[in-house]
Design a protein around this motif. Structure first.
Motif, PDB file in Angstrom:
ATOM      1  N   ARG A 224       0.859  -1.186   0.000  1.00  0.00           N
ATOM      2  CA  ARG A 224       0.000   0.000   0.000  1.00  0.00           C
ATOM      3  C   ARG A 224       0.892   1.232   0.000  1.00  0.00           C
ATOM      4  N   LEU A 225       0.674   2.105  -1.002  1.00  0.00           N
ATOM      5  CA  LEU A 225       1.520   3.276  -1.193  1.00  0.00           C
ATOM      6  C   LEU A 225       0.795   4.567  -0.834  1.00  0.00           C
ATOM      7  N   ILE A 226       1.531   5.503  -0.255  1.00  0.00           N
ATOM      8  CA  ILE A 226       1.120   6.901  -0.192  1.00  0.00           C
ATOM      9  C   ILE A 226       2.114   7.671  -1.053  1.00  0.00           C
TER      10      ILE A 226
ATOM     11  N   ILE B 169      -2.463   2.172  -4.513  1.00  0.00           N
ATOM     12  CA  ILE B 169      -2.209   3.535  -4.068  1.00  0.00           C
ATOM     13  C   ILE B 169      -3.299   3.929  -3.077  1.00  0.00           C
ATOM     14  N   ALA B 170      -2.914   4.054  -1.814  1.00  0.00           N
ATOM     15  CA  ALA B 170      -3.877   4.354  -0.758  1.00  0.00           C
ATOM     16  C   ALA B 170      -4.282   5.817  -0.754  1.00  0.00           C
TER      17      ALA B 170
ATOM     18  N   VAL C 261      -0.305   7.712   7.439  1.00  0.00           N
ATOM     19  CA  VAL C 261       0.433   6.477   7.167  1.00  0.00           C
ATOM     20  C   VAL C 261      -0.103   5.339   8.038  1.00  0.00           C
TER      21      VAL C 261
ATOM     22  N   LEU D 278      -4.033   4.611   7.125  1.00  0.00           N
ATOM     23  CA  LEU D 278      -4.207   3.939   5.844  1.00  0.00           C
ATOM     24  C   LEU D 278      -3.373   2.675   5.726  1.00  0.00           C
ATOM     25  N   GLU D 279      -2.644   2.340   6.782  1.00  0.00           N
ATOM     26  CA  GLU D 279      -1.809   1.130   6.811  1.00  0.00           C
ATOM     27  C   GLU D 279      -0.879   1.085   5.606  1.00  0.00           C
ATOM     28  N   ALA D 280      -0.226   2.214   5.344  1.00  0.00           N
ATOM     29  CA  ALA D 280       0.677   2.318   4.203  1.00  0.00           C
ATOM     30  C   ALA D 280       1.996   1.614   4.493  1.00  0.00           C
ATOM     31  N   ASP D 281       2.465   0.856   3.505  1.00  0.00           N
ATOM     32  CA  ASP D 281       3.752   0.176   3.629  1.00  0.00           C
ATOM     33  C   ASP D 281       4.898   1.068   3.177  1.00  0.00           C
TER      34      ASP D 281
ATOM     35  N   VAL E  65       6.039   5.102   1.546  1.00  0.00           N
ATOM     36  CA  VAL E  65       5.742   6.494   1.215  1.00  0.00           C
ATOM     37  C   VAL E  65       6.664   6.894   0.066  1.00  0.00           C
TER      38      VAL E  65
ATOM     39  N   ARG F  94      11.068   2.724   4.539  1.00  0.00           N
ATOM     40  CA  ARG F  94       9.714   2.713   3.981  1.00  0.00           C
ATOM     41  C   ARG F  94       9.455   3.915   3.084  1.00  0.00           C
TER      42      ARG F  94
END
Length: 208
Positions: free
Chosen positions: A89-91, A117-118, A159, A162-165, A167, A187
């Motif tokens: 999951r990307l921001i 893409i979150a 982050v 949204l449980e982003a892996d 950034v 990350r």
């Protein structure tokens, strides 16, 4: 397509590559990609090895992690084994230049990224239209010298929420502070023009 990835670093010494590749082979897996280099200043080796299961084997990441501990201990490694089939999951962080964002949105839509893409986060509202067209949330977090700590705290909150892996600053024209880089260690992936190392700042082409 790889099933799992080992990333590691440790002080260089003979036998490391053989130990890691041998571990993969002994578990009935085949290497699909391998990269390594040694930092000449620190004599530290960095390695990334992707592999997939063959011959009725399975890449159980938890089991592999437990069994790799002995190898890691022998060489005093900092290491991680991850499931390569899991979609990250990307921001994406942007400012006003959209070419990097457009490329990432296209690659995600075309299935070229093993990622979702979150959100697209920006310090300016300019690039909301392409994010909206892709159905991606567009949090607008303005940044000034006075509000930068609060803005970075809000980004970190997103982050987590949204449980982003990962950034991805993609022409994000802000320097990330140490307070932000520290919790994002390992990350964050910066996408920028190749002149950045030689000509730092917002106008590298003009400087060149």
């Amino acid at each position: 397509m790889s099933d799992a990835v080992i990333t590691l670093s440790c002080r260089d010494r003979p036998g490391i590559v053989r130990a890691v590749t041998g571990f993969v082979a002994d578990h009935g897996c085949s290497i699909t990609e391998s990269h390594q280099f040694i930092d000449p200043d620190t004599s530290r080796l960095y390695m990334r090895l992707a592999f997939k299961a063959v011959v009725d084997a399975t890449c159980d990441v938890d089991l592999l992690g437990k069994e790799f501990t002995a190898v890691a201990r022998e060489f005093l490694m900092s290491w991680e084994i991850v499931d390569a089939t899991r979609r990250a999951r990307l921001i994406i962080l942007v400012s006003r230049f959209g070419h990097c964002l457009n490329d990432l949105l296209y690659r995600a839509r075309a299935g070229q990224l093993n990622a979702d893409i979150a959100a697209v986060v920006s310090n300016h509202p300019d690039l909301e239209p392409p994010a909206a067209a892709a159905g991606v949330p567009f949090p607008h977090i303005p940044v000034t010298a006075a509000t930068k700590p609060q803005a970075e705290a809000e980004l970190l909150r997103l982050v987590g929420e949204l449980e982003a892996d990962v950034v991805v600053p993609a022409r994000y024209l802000q320097i990330l502070s140490a307070d932000l880089c520290s919790p994002l260690a390992g990350r964050a992936i910066n996408i920028h023009h190749s002149m950045l190392p030689g000509f730092k700042g917002a106008k590298p082409y003009q400087q060149a």
